[in-house]
Design a protein around this motif. Sequence first.
Motif, PDB file in Angstrom:
ATOM      1  N   GLY A  37      74.683 -33.605  19.579  1.00  0.00           N
ATOM      2  CA  GLY A  37      74.903 -32.254  20.741  1.00  0.00           C
ATOM      3  C   GLY A  37      76.162 -32.389  21.365  1.00  0.00           C
ATOM      4  O   GLY A  37      76.481 -31.691  22.433  1.00  0.00           O
ATOM      5  N   ARG A  38      77.149 -32.866  20.694  1.00  0.00           N
ATOM      6  CA  ARG A  38      78.431 -33.094  21.468  1.00  0.00           C
ATOM      7  C   ARG A  38      79.720 -32.502  20.253  1.00  0.00           C
ATOM      8  O   ARG A  38      79.249 -32.837  19.136  1.00  0.00           O
ATOM      9  N   GLY A  39      80.558 -31.890  20.705  1.00  0.00           N
ATOM     10  CA  GLY A  39      81.621 -31.121  19.747  1.00  0.00           C
ATOM     11  C   GLY A  39      81.120 -30.462  18.649  1.00  0.00           C
ATOM     12  O   GLY A  39      80.458 -29.487  19.028  1.00  0.00           O
ATOM     13  N   VAL A  40      81.497 -30.716  17.672  1.00  0.00           N
ATOM     14  CA  VAL A  40      81.130 -30.175  16.458  1.00  0.00           C
ATOM     15  C   VAL A  40      79.819 -30.937  16.033  1.00  0.00           C
ATOM     16  O   VAL A  40      79.230 -30.203  14.576  1.00  0.00           O
ATOM     17  N   SER A  41      79.147 -31.735  16.646  1.00  0.00           N
ATOM     18  CA  SER A  41      77.913 -32.366  15.805  1.00  0.00           C
ATOM     19  C   SER A  41      76.818 -31.279  16.183  1.00  0.00           C
ATOM     20  O   SER A  41      76.577 -30.964  17.346  1.00  0.00           O
ATOM     21  N   GLY A  42      75.792 -31.438  15.182  1.00  0.00           N
ATOM     22  CA  GLY A  42      74.472 -30.680  15.573  1.00  0.00           C
ATOM     23  C   GLY A  42      73.636 -31.564  16.506  1.00  0.00           C
ATOM     24  O   GLY A  42      73.940 -32.656  16.790  1.00  0.00           O
ATOM     25  N   ASP A  43      72.510 -30.844  16.672  1.00  0.00           N
ATOM     26  CA  ASP A  43      71.298 -31.781  17.442  1.00  0.00           C
ATOM     27  C   ASP A  43      69.954 -31.431  17.090  1.00  0.00           C
ATOM     28  O   ASP A  43      70.028 -30.692  16.006  1.00  0.00           O
ATOM     29  N   SER A  44      69.089 -31.903  17.569  1.00  0.00           N
ATOM     30  CA  SER A  44      67.665 -31.985  17.064  1.00  0.00           C
ATOM     31  C   SER A  44      66.677 -32.103  18.291  1.00  0.00           C
ATOM     32  O   SER A  44      67.245 -32.558  19.545  1.00  0.00           O
ATOM     33  N   PRO A  45      65.645 -31.533  18.158  1.00  0.00           N
ATOM     34  CA  PRO A  45      64.607 -31.634  19.441  1.00  0.00           C
ATOM     35  C   PRO A  45      64.515 -33.140  19.766  1.00  0.00           C
ATOM     36  O   PRO A  45      64.147 -33.722  21.065  1.00  0.00           O
ATOM     37  N   GLU A  46      64.116 -33.936  18.755  1.00  0.00           N
ATOM     38  CA  GLU A  46      63.665 -35.236  19.012  1.00  0.00           C
ATOM     39  C   GLU A  46      65.115 -36.067  19.344  1.00  0.00           C
ATOM     40  O   GLU A  46      66.094 -35.982  18.612  1.00  0.00           O
ATOM     41  N   TYR A  47      64.977 -36.908  20.203  1.00  0.00           N
ATOM     42  CA  TYR A  47      66.113 -37.588  20.665  1.00  0.00           C
ATOM     43  C   TYR A  47      65.745 -39.339  21.223  1.00  0.00           C
ATOM     44  O   TYR A  47      64.801 -39.171  21.674  1.00  0.00           O
ATOM     45  N   SER A  48      66.521 -39.989  20.817  1.00  0.00           N
ATOM     46  CA  SER A  48      66.269 -41.500  21.442  1.00  0.00           C
ATOM     47  C   SER A  48      67.678 -42.131  21.095  1.00  0.00           C
ATOM     48  O   SER A  48      68.474 -41.842  20.297  1.00  0.00           O
ATOM     49  N   LEU A  49      67.671 -43.388  21.902  1.00  0.00           N
ATOM     50  CA  LEU A  49      68.874 -44.151  21.737  1.00  0.00           C
ATOM     51  C   LEU A  49      69.050 -44.717  20.206  1.00  0.00           C
ATOM     52  O   LEU A  49      70.090 -44.727  19.850  1.00  0.00           O
ATOM     53  N   HIS A  72      82.181 -47.030  23.557  1.00  0.00           N
ATOM     54  CA  HIS A  72      82.509 -46.665  24.958  1.00  0.00           C
ATOM     55  C   HIS A  72      81.352 -46.409  25.631  1.00  0.00           C
ATOM     56  O   HIS A  72      80.576 -45.557  25.276  1.00  0.00           O
ATOM     57  N   SER A  73      80.745 -47.198  26.800  1.00  0.00           N
ATOM     58  CA  SER A  73      79.716 -47.012  27.743  1.00  0.00           C
ATOM     59  C   SER A  73      78.504 -46.575  26.924  1.00  0.00           C
ATOM     60  O   SER A  73      78.086 -47.748  26.264  1.00  0.00           O
ATOM     61  N   TYR A  74      77.791 -45.657  26.930  1.00  0.00           N
ATOM     62  CA  TYR A  74      76.617 -45.480  26.327  1.00  0.00           C
ATOM     63  C   TYR A  74      77.007 -45.487  24.834  1.00  0.00           C
ATOM     64  O   TYR A  74      76.065 -45.904  23.878  1.00  0.00           O
ATOM     65  N   GLY A  75      78.009 -45.157  24.293  1.00  0.00           N
ATOM     66  CA  GLY A  75      78.415 -45.282  22.991  1.00  0.00           C
ATOM     67  C   GLY A  75      78.341 -46.600  22.588  1.00  0.00           C
ATOM     68  O   GLY A  75      78.278 -47.084  21.263  1.00  0.00           O
ATOM     69  N   GLY A  76      78.589 -47.631  23.549  1.00  0.00           N
ATOM     70  CA  GLY A  76      78.804 -49.159  23.250  1.00  0.00           C
ATOM     71  C   GLY A  76      77.380 -49.543  23.120  1.00  0.00           C
ATOM     72  O   GLY A  76      77.193 -50.504  22.170  1.00  0.00           O
ATOM     73  N   VAL A  77      76.329 -49.084  23.611  1.00  0.00           N
ATOM     74  CA  VAL A  77      74.967 -49.365  23.638  1.00  0.00           C
ATOM     75  C   VAL A  77      74.545 -49.181  22.061  1.00  0.00           C
ATOM     76  O   VAL A  77      73.896 -49.688  21.354  1.00  0.00           O
ATOM     77  N   ALA A  78      74.709 -47.839  21.619  1.00  0.00           N
ATOM     78  CA  ALA A  78      74.556 -47.282  20.326  1.00  0.00           C
ATOM     79  C   ALA A  78      75.229 -48.205  19.365  1.00  0.00           C
ATOM     80  O   ALA A  78      74.423 -48.303  17.975  1.00  0.00           O
ATOM     81  N   ALA A  79      76.642 -48.300  19.439  1.00  0.00           N
ATOM     82  CA  ALA A  79      77.183 -49.388  18.463  1.00  0.00           C
ATOM     83  C   ALA A  79      76.677 -50.810  18.435  1.00  0.00           C
ATOM     84  O   ALA A  79      76.680 -51.350  17.391  1.00  0.00           O
ATOM     85  N   ARG A 165      67.668 -40.977  30.671  1.00  0.00           N
ATOM     86  CA  ARG A 165      66.110 -41.484  30.590  1.00  0.00           C
ATOM     87  C   ARG A 165      66.242 -42.604  29.339  1.00  0.00           C
ATOM     88  O   ARG A 165      65.368 -43.773  29.269  1.00  0.00           O
ATOM     89  N   ALA A 166      66.816 -42.357  27.984  1.00  0.00           N
ATOM     90  CA  ALA A 166      66.798 -42.997  27.080  1.00  0.00           C
ATOM     91  C   ALA A 166      67.376 -44.573  27.400  1.00  0.00           C
ATOM     92  O   ALA A 166      66.995 -45.495  26.962  1.00  0.00           O
ATOM     93  N   LEU A 167      68.464 -44.578  28.192  1.00  0.00           N
ATOM     94  CA  LEU A 167      69.294 -45.598  28.786  1.00  0.00           C
ATOM     95  C   LEU A 167      68.154 -46.370  29.650  1.00  0.00           C
ATOM     96  O   LEU A 167      68.296 -47.557  29.586  1.00  0.00           O
ATOM     97  N   SER A 168      67.656 -45.919  30.500  1.00  0.00           N
ATOM     98  CA  SER A 168      66.709 -46.313  31.404  1.00  0.00           C
ATOM     99  C   SER A 168      65.401 -47.081  30.675  1.00  0.00           C
ATOM    100  O   SER A 168      64.929 -48.171  31.165  1.00  0.00           O
ATOM    101  N   ALA A 169      65.130 -46.411  29.662  1.00  0.00           N
ATOM    102  CA  ALA A 169      63.903 -47.209  28.819  1.00  0.00           C
ATOM    103  C   ALA A 169      64.502 -48.380  28.042  1.00  0.00           C
ATOM    104  O   ALA A 169      63.704 -49.018  27.444  1.00  0.00           O
TER     105      ALA A 169
END
Length: 203
Positions: A37-49, A72-79, A165-169
């Motif tokens: 959902g950022r820049g040129v990336s697409g998105d989808s209705p379903e979302y999670s970390l 970086h930050s949230y991206g660090g948790v995903a990484a 919300r994903a990060l809080s969970a």
Amino acid sequence: GPTLLFVHGGVGDHTRWTPMFPLLAAKFTACARDRRGRGVSGDSPEYSLMKEAEDVAAVVDSRSGPVLVFGHSYGGVAALEATFLTDRISRLMLYEPPLHEPVGNNLAVAARIEGMVGKGDLEQALITFQSEIVKQSSEEIARMKARPTWPGLVASIAVHPRQMRALSAYRFDASRIKSVTMPTLLLIGEETASPYAKQSIGA
């Protein structure tokens, strides 16, 4: 040289890292991706970390040779979570990953931001996020507003509540993290205002 992949945080997109590419080109094949959902990336209705982590792993697996990942930050948790999905990450660098995110207040702020977005007050929603979650001062926010990237940040604020919300969970498990065996560098800003950044991740 080997691939150095940048994963941006909660605000912005891949362009915040591209100015560094000329400085790295002598030793690395530097690249940066846009998260969902950022820049040129697409998105989808379903979302999670975990879907964000799967995205990081997919990009890593698409590259040849060893891949170094900077999150970086949230991206660090995903990484960090991506290290459990691929064995292709050779080194990991995490800059202030919010591994000890306070839950209650952030969920309340997420609800307020959604209300602002619903009313079309996107700029105030972003200001709320920057001041109450990122803990930026009014002076810092004023400097951000003067930059040409501000309209893009405002336009992307609608995706923030879901990642909050994903990060809080997200439940950090230090014993699980100890199974991460590649060399890992944890970076914390000297003057950070983030309350979780000064806590040990126990790894």
